[in-house]
Motif scaffolding. Structure first.
Motif, mmCIF file in Angstrom:
data_model
loop_
_atom_site.group_PDB
_atom_site.id
_atom_site.type_symbol
_atom_site.label_atom_id
_atom_site.label_comp_id
_atom_site.label_asym_id
_atom_site.label_seq_id
_atom_site.Cartn_x
_atom_site.Cartn_y
_atom_site.Cartn_z
ATOM 1 N N GLU A 165 32.736 -71.728 35.798
ATOM 2 C CA GLU A 165 31.102 -71.448 36.069
ATOM 3 C C GLU A 165 30.939 -72.073 37.605
ATOM 4 O OE1 GLU A 165 27.036 -73.596 35.104
ATOM 5 O OE2 GLU A 165 28.184 -73.359 33.737
ATOM 6 N N ILE A 166 30.911 -71.168 38.350
ATOM 7 C CA ILE A 166 30.439 -71.631 39.617
ATOM 8 C C ILE A 166 29.150 -71.124 39.908
ATOM 9 C CG2 ILE A 166 31.131 -70.941 42.107
ATOM 10 C CD1 ILE A 166 33.733 -69.706 41.160
ATOM 11 N N SER A 167 28.278 -72.102 40.723
ATOM 12 C CA SER A 167 27.048 -71.950 41.012
ATOM 13 C C SER A 167 26.643 -72.578 42.335
ATOM 14 C CB SER A 167 26.006 -72.726 40.118
ATOM 15 O OG SER A 167 26.239 -73.984 39.760
ATOM 16 N N LEU A 205 27.623 -76.512 46.196
ATOM 17 C CA LEU A 205 28.221 -75.514 45.433
ATOM 18 C C LEU A 205 28.898 -76.284 44.227
ATOM 19 C CD1 LEU A 205 29.822 -72.505 45.173
ATOM 20 C CD2 LEU A 205 31.751 -74.023 46.368
ATOM 21 N N THR A 206 28.819 -76.002 43.014
ATOM 22 C CA THR A 206 29.023 -76.632 41.836
ATOM 23 C C THR A 206 30.271 -75.587 41.230
ATOM 24 O OG1 THR A 206 26.925 -77.650 41.470
ATOM 25 C CG2 THR A 206 28.314 -77.555 39.608
ATOM 26 N N LEU A 207 31.449 -76.198 40.775
ATOM 27 C CA LEU A 207 32.621 -75.821 40.143
ATOM 28 C C LEU A 207 32.698 -76.577 38.854
ATOM 29 C CD1 LEU A 207 35.062 -75.764 43.109
ATOM 30 C CD2 LEU A 207 33.568 -73.794 42.066
ATOM 31 N N GLU A 223 34.970 -80.745 36.893
ATOM 32 C CA GLU A 223 33.841 -80.644 37.570
ATOM 33 C C GLU A 223 34.067 -81.142 39.116
ATOM 34 O OE1 GLU A 223 31.443 -84.318 36.164
ATOM 35 O OE2 GLU A 223 30.812 -82.259 35.462
ATOM 36 N N ALA A 279 33.522 -65.311 44.819
ATOM 37 C CA ALA A 279 34.631 -65.878 44.102
ATOM 38 C C ALA A 279 35.680 -64.942 43.624
ATOM 39 C CB ALA A 279 34.233 -66.998 43.222
ATOM 40 N N ILE A 297 36.583 -69.256 47.219
ATOM 41 C CA ILE A 297 35.359 -68.944 47.182
ATOM 42 C C ILE A 297 35.013 -68.931 48.736
ATOM 43 C CG2 ILE A 297 32.816 -69.965 46.838
ATOM 44 C CD1 ILE A 297 34.531 -71.924 44.864
#
Length: 140
Positions: A65-67, A73-75, A97, A113, A122
């Protein structure tokens, strides 16, 4: 004499290699933090910011999940272990994470991505910044 399973021992005491490899993150079980750290590298290439993250052995469609929100940016990823009899493994399993603060002038709506051979790339384009200089009057 019964020898404790490696998994039970690892949860109580970090692996010696973890201590040398990542001195602060190896102590995460003692600090209450969850998840493992995702290793990344970043660079500015042409007119974009590029982040590459090591994530071998995952299915990017199901396990990744990438947001992005408010310039961060959160992985997040999950790597499941499959056990087939007794064996020795030094692979890392579980949840991963990573939070990355982005430069201010990233076009968040154009982030892309891709996953290839265990590496997530990304790509984030920069907004064009128009440098303007404004003279500030000084009052008396």
């Amino acid at each position: 004499m019964s020898v404790p399973a490696r998994r039970e021992t690892k949860e109580m005491f970090p692996d010696l290699f973890d201590l040398f490899e990542m001195p602060l993150t190896a102590l995460r079980p003692f600090t209450g933090q969850t998840g493992q750290v995702i290793r990344v590298e970043d660079a500015v290439e042409d007119d974009r910011y590029v982040v590459r993250a090591e994530m071998p052995g995952i299915d990017p469609e199901k396990d990744l999940e990438i947001s992005v929100s408010r310039g961060v940016l959160t992985l997040r990823a999950e790597r499941q272990e499959t056990r087939e009899g007794r064996r020795h493994s030094e692979f890392r399993y579980g949840s991963y994470e990573r939070y990355i603060r982005l430069p201010e002038n990233i076009r968040e709506d154009e982030i892309k991505a891709a996953y290839d051979q265990g590496i997530v790339t990304i790509t984030m384009p920069f907004e064009e910044r128009k440098e303007t200089t404004r003279r500030v009057p000084v009052e008396r």
